[in-house]
Design an enzyme around this catalytic site. Structure first.
Site, PDB file in Angstrom:
ATOM      1  N   SER A 102       4.075   4.615   2.266  1.00 36.59           N
ATOM      2  CA  SER A 102       2.964   5.504   1.945  1.00 36.59           C
ATOM      3  C   SER A 102       1.950   4.878   1.001  1.00 36.59           C
ATOM      4  CB  SER A 102       3.503   6.804   1.331  1.00 36.59           C
ATOM      5  OG  SER A 102       4.435   7.420   2.178  1.00 36.59           O
ATOM      6  N   HIS A 104       1.507   7.375  -3.755  1.00 40.00           N
ATOM      7  CA  HIS A 104       0.442   7.817  -2.851  1.00 40.00           C
ATOM      8  C   HIS A 104      -0.936   7.657  -3.483  1.00 40.00           C
ATOM      9  CE1 HIS A 104       3.318  10.645  -0.419  1.00 40.00           C
ATOM     10  NE2 HIS A 104       3.573   9.355  -0.246  1.00 40.00           N
TER      11      HIS A 104
END
Length: 405
Positions: free
Chosen positions: A188, A251
């Site tokens: 991610s 993220h």
């Protein structure tokens, strides 16, 4: 542009691929026009538009890096299930339908203590090919396939490597600083790096997406819809970041680093085709130089500064205890404390020593050692199991009752 419309029609790929198909087409057309104009003025042979476009879309212009990362992540997903004896953990432990924390650690998950104290620095890079489970893997691979392939086809192999690897490592460093008590995995950080690069591409080439001269009727509305989908994708991944083994510091940190890398690596279309005047051309060159330097310098400075903070710590102390709520939330919030689907605490690490009644042979007292190092003495209830495995299964619940509240 008219030749392109006649050859391919007005239909575009869906979503982010459609947006990048448009950007890629404009950039190829402008590059061909500049090259052909220069060669004509110097009386040299030049490629036709069709041959030039074919050359740009074949050979080394294919998304080899995206194929490689998807293949590596797929191989490691199967490996993690194999190492976990072809079984999945209960949803209360791993809601992503995946292996245990011990398996992920064995394969290279981020664990701050091991990185800082044991000097296993390779764990800053290895999480980018590991995933918490099948749900996590599937969502990431779909995003990587569409976003990564689109970016690599237009910007090339090496810029895409930078836009994926640097944000992935930078995001993992931030995760190791602010979530030292949790292990995390996932591509991610790199995917959000690509999304950040996509955002910088949109900002820097805004005129190619919403200019009336370049876009046919209805295209600008289509591009606006893609921006909404891109925003929803970011929100969805941040929600996934609230589950165990996945974190939002990776993220959002990856997206910031990706935005900065994008400023330094993304190709800008020459403005002479869209705006006129030497003054504006000079302004464009100054702006390009500023963005190229600013993005790279801030990105490097951020990684160096965060690395210093990480390795100057002990790998266990969290400098911002309240920041944990940004990355993991026990769910669902409306249920009783002992009936959550999953938990975001260290109570799975709790241990205890039991005291036996010499006459009855039953446990009468437990000395519970909490994850924070404190000890709680608990009287054993008659309704509790008396075997060691049964009492061991109750330790997380007792930890949440006596250590956290």
């Amino acid at each position: 542009r008219e030749k392109r419309r006649k050859k391919y029609g007005k239909a575009k790929p869906w979503g982010i691929l459609g947006l990048y198909d448009h950007l890629s087409g404009v950039k190829i057309d402008v590059a061909w026009a500049e090259d052909a104009a220069w060669r004509r003025s110097n009386k040299e042979p030049y490629l036709t538009w069709g041959d030039y476009e074919t050359m740009k879309k074949t050979g080394f212009n294919r998304p080899f890096f995206t194929f490689s990362i998807v293949s590596a992540c797929t191989a490691m997903m199967f490996t993690s299930i194999l190492v976990n004896d072809w079984t999945f953990e209960p949803l209360s432990v791993n809601p992503m339908i995946g292996p245990s924390a011990d398996t992920l650690l064995q394969l290279g998950a981020k664990e701050s203590y091991l990185i800082v104290v044991q000097q296993e620095i390779w764990r800053l890079a290895s999480p980018m090919v590991l995933h918490a489970g099948l749900i996590h893997f599937f969502l990431n691979m779909v995003a990587l396939w569409f976003v990564g392939r689109a970016i690599e086809q237009i910007h090339g192999f090496f810029p895409t490597v930078v836009q994926f690897v640097v944000p992935a490592i930078g995001g993992t460093i931030l995760s190791a600083i602010f979530l030292p008590e949790y292990i995390t995995v996932g591509a991610s950080g790199g995917i959000f790096g690509l999304i950040g690069a996509c955002i910088s591409d949109i900002i820097m080439n805004w005129n190619l997406l919403f200019n009336e001269f370049v876009n046919e009727r209805g295209a600008r509305l289509s591009h606006a819809r893609v921006l909404v989908v891109l925003f929803l994708d970011i929100v969805l991944n941040c929600i996934i970041g609230l589950t165990p083994f996945v974190d939002n510091f990776t993220h959002l940190g990856g997206m910031i680093y990706g935005l900065l890398c994008g400023l330094s690596t993304i190709q800008l279309v020459s403005p002479r085709f869209l705006i006129g005047g030497d003054e504006r051309q000079c302004f464009h060159k100054c702006k390009l130089l500023f963005f190229r330097s600013f993005g790279l310098l801030v990105c490097v400075a951020g990684i160096i500064a965060s690395s210093i903070v990480l390795f100057s710590g002990d790998g266990e102390t969290n400098p911002c205890t309240t920041c944990t709520m940004m990355s993991c939330v026990s769910f669902p919030p409306w249920t009783d404390q002992n009936e959550k689907w999953w938990y975001c605490d260290d109570c799975s690490k709790a241990s205890a020593e039991g005291t036996l009644d010499t006459e009855t042979g039953k446990f009468i007292e437990l000395n519970l050692k909490c994850p924070n190092g404190s000890t709680e003495t608990i009287d054993v209830n008659d309704s509790w199991p008396q075997d060691e495995s049964g009492l061991e299964g109750m330790l997380p619940m007792l930890c949440r009752e006596h250590c956290l509240w």
